[in-house]
Design a protein around this motif. Structure first.
Motif, PDB file in Angstrom:
ATOM      1  N   ALA A 114      46.607  46.284  26.741  1.00 56.29           N
ATOM      2  CA  ALA A 114      47.133  46.732  25.445  1.00 56.29           C
ATOM      3  C   ALA A 114      46.244  47.797  24.821  1.00 56.29           C
ATOM      4  O   ALA A 114      45.046  47.862  25.086  1.00 56.29           O
ATOM      5  N   MET A 115      46.851  48.625  23.966  1.00 56.41           N
ATOM      6  CA  MET A 115      46.106  49.542  23.120  1.00 56.41           C
ATOM      7  C   MET A 115      46.530  49.390  21.660  1.00 56.41           C
ATOM      8  O   MET A 115      47.485  48.691  21.362  1.00 56.41           O
ATOM      9  N   GLY A 166      41.320  46.516  31.681  1.00 58.50           N
ATOM     10  CA  GLY A 166      40.737  46.928  32.957  1.00 58.50           C
ATOM     11  C   GLY A 166      39.639  47.960  32.724  1.00 58.50           C
ATOM     12  O   GLY A 166      39.867  48.969  32.051  1.00 58.50           O
ATOM     13  N   SER A 167      38.453  47.719  33.296  1.00 58.22           N
ATOM     14  CA  SER A 167      37.337  48.655  33.070  1.00 58.22           C
ATOM     15  C   SER A 167      37.609  50.013  33.719  1.00 58.22           C
ATOM     16  O   SER A 167      36.984  51.007  33.371  1.00 58.22           O
ATOM     17  N   MET A 168      38.557  50.059  34.673  1.00 56.86           N
ATOM     18  CA  MET A 168      38.869  51.332  35.334  1.00 56.86           C
ATOM     19  C   MET A 168      40.274  51.802  34.972  1.00 56.86           C
ATOM     20  O   MET A 168      40.884  52.578  35.701  1.00 56.86           O
ATOM     21  N   ASP A 169      40.781  51.330  33.837  1.00 51.64           N
ATOM     22  CA  ASP A 169      42.135  51.715  33.422  1.00 51.64           C
ATOM     23  C   ASP A 169      42.135  53.183  33.003  1.00 51.64           C
ATOM     24  O   ASP A 169      41.468  53.545  32.036  1.00 51.64           O
ATOM     25  N   PRO A 170      42.905  54.048  33.701  1.00 51.25           N
ATOM     26  CA  PRO A 170      42.880  55.471  33.349  1.00 51.25           C
ATOM     27  C   PRO A 170      43.700  55.788  32.100  1.00 51.25           C
ATOM     28  O   PRO A 170      43.597  56.883  31.546  1.00 51.25           O
ATOM     29  N   LEU A 181      38.220  43.237  32.841  1.00 50.84           N
ATOM     30  CA  LEU A 181      38.200  42.926  34.269  1.00 50.84           C
ATOM     31  C   LEU A 181      37.879  44.193  35.069  1.00 50.84           C
ATOM     32  O   LEU A 181      38.227  45.292  34.647  1.00 50.84           O
ATOM     33  N   PRO A 182      37.248  44.028  36.229  1.00 45.82           N
ATOM     34  CA  PRO A 182      36.904  45.203  37.046  1.00 45.82           C
ATOM     35  C   PRO A 182      38.120  45.717  37.807  1.00 45.82           C
ATOM     36  O   PRO A 182      38.192  45.661  39.028  1.00 45.82           O
ATOM     37  N   THR A 183      39.085  46.262  37.065  1.00 44.84           N
ATOM     38  CA  THR A 183      40.338  46.690  37.677  1.00 44.84           C
ATOM     39  C   THR A 183      40.934  47.839  36.867  1.00 44.84           C
ATOM     40  O   THR A 183      40.355  48.268  35.867  1.00 44.84           O
ATOM     41  N   GLY A 184      42.080  48.338  37.310  1.00 40.41           N
ATOM     42  CA  GLY A 184      42.721  49.471  36.651  1.00 40.41           C
ATOM     43  C   GLY A 184      43.820  49.043  35.700  1.00 40.41           C
ATOM     44  O   GLY A 184      43.714  48.003  35.058  1.00 40.41           O
TER      45      GLY A 184
END
Ligand code: MLT
Length: 202
Positions: free
Chosen positions: A128-129, A150-154, A180-183
């Motif tokens: 969410a934003m 996600g820490s790698m969410d672009p 989480l360490p994901t996108g």
């Protein structure tokens, strides 16, 4: 008939809170039913299709660009969705649901929390934003909210997700925000964490 195209699956276990499933851009009312079944076995599932089309892809509100929202439309669509939730509660005899939203669906769930806090019993916000730049937040006292980012969410800057968590906390919600360490996409960790969190609520 109710005001949104939707799917409804009745509860199979009495006393479990209903789940409101809110899909991401390009999804529909069918997409999240399997996820709902995994996260909240036995709960009633209410799954509307977003009414806004972007290049043929359903969404829950208009955006001007990725991550740039048409805030007047966010407000209008959140009001419309809040009315649908009430209609569905009346039609099926449901308690206030817990929203489970992904991406655009998490953003409209966040908008519901700040604009119409009474319609949700809580929320799981997946990627969410902040939905509205300027929000006079209602009273979210005691409402449980799980936010998984996600820490790698672009698409979602980390500070934006953190700001949403802070806004909801300031309004009184009991926010559990995990990064989480994901996108942007969902991972197995999202499913496990969300299932355990929902399980502990009930
Ligand atoms: C949104 O438009 O709500 C966000 O950019 C997330 C998305 O739908 O991709």
């Amino acid at each position: 008939s109710l005001s949104f195209i939707h799917r409804f699956e009745p509860a199979t276990v009495p006393g479990k809170p209903p789940i409101l499933l809110l899909h991401g851009t390009g999804g529909d009312e069918n997409d999240l039913l399997p996820l709902g079944g995994m996260l909240a076995p036995g709960s009633a599932l209410l799954s509307p299709r977003g009414k806004v089309l972007e290049g043929g892809m359903p969404r829950f509100f208009r955006r001007l660009a990725e991550g740039v929202f048409d805030e007047a439309d966010v407000r209008r669509r959140a009001a419309e969705l809040a009315d649908f939730i009430q209609e569905a509660r009346d039609a099926h005899g449901l308690a206030a649901p817990i929203a489970v939203g992904f991406s655009n669906g998490a953003n409209i769930a966040a908008a519901l929390l700040v604009l119409r806090p009474e319609v949700l019993a809580g929320a799981v916000l997946l990627r969410a934003m902040v939905p509205l730049a300027d929000t006079p937040s209602g009273d979210l006292s005691g409402k449980p909210v799980l936010m998984l980012s996600g820490s790698m969410d672009p698409i979602i800057p980390a500070d934006n997700a953190a700001r949403l968590a802070a806004q909801l906390t300031a309004a009184g919600a009991e926010v559990d925000h995990k990064i989480l360490p994901t996108g942007h996409g969902l991972s197995q960790a999202d499913v496990t964490i969300a299932r355990n969190w929902l399980d502990r609520l009930t």
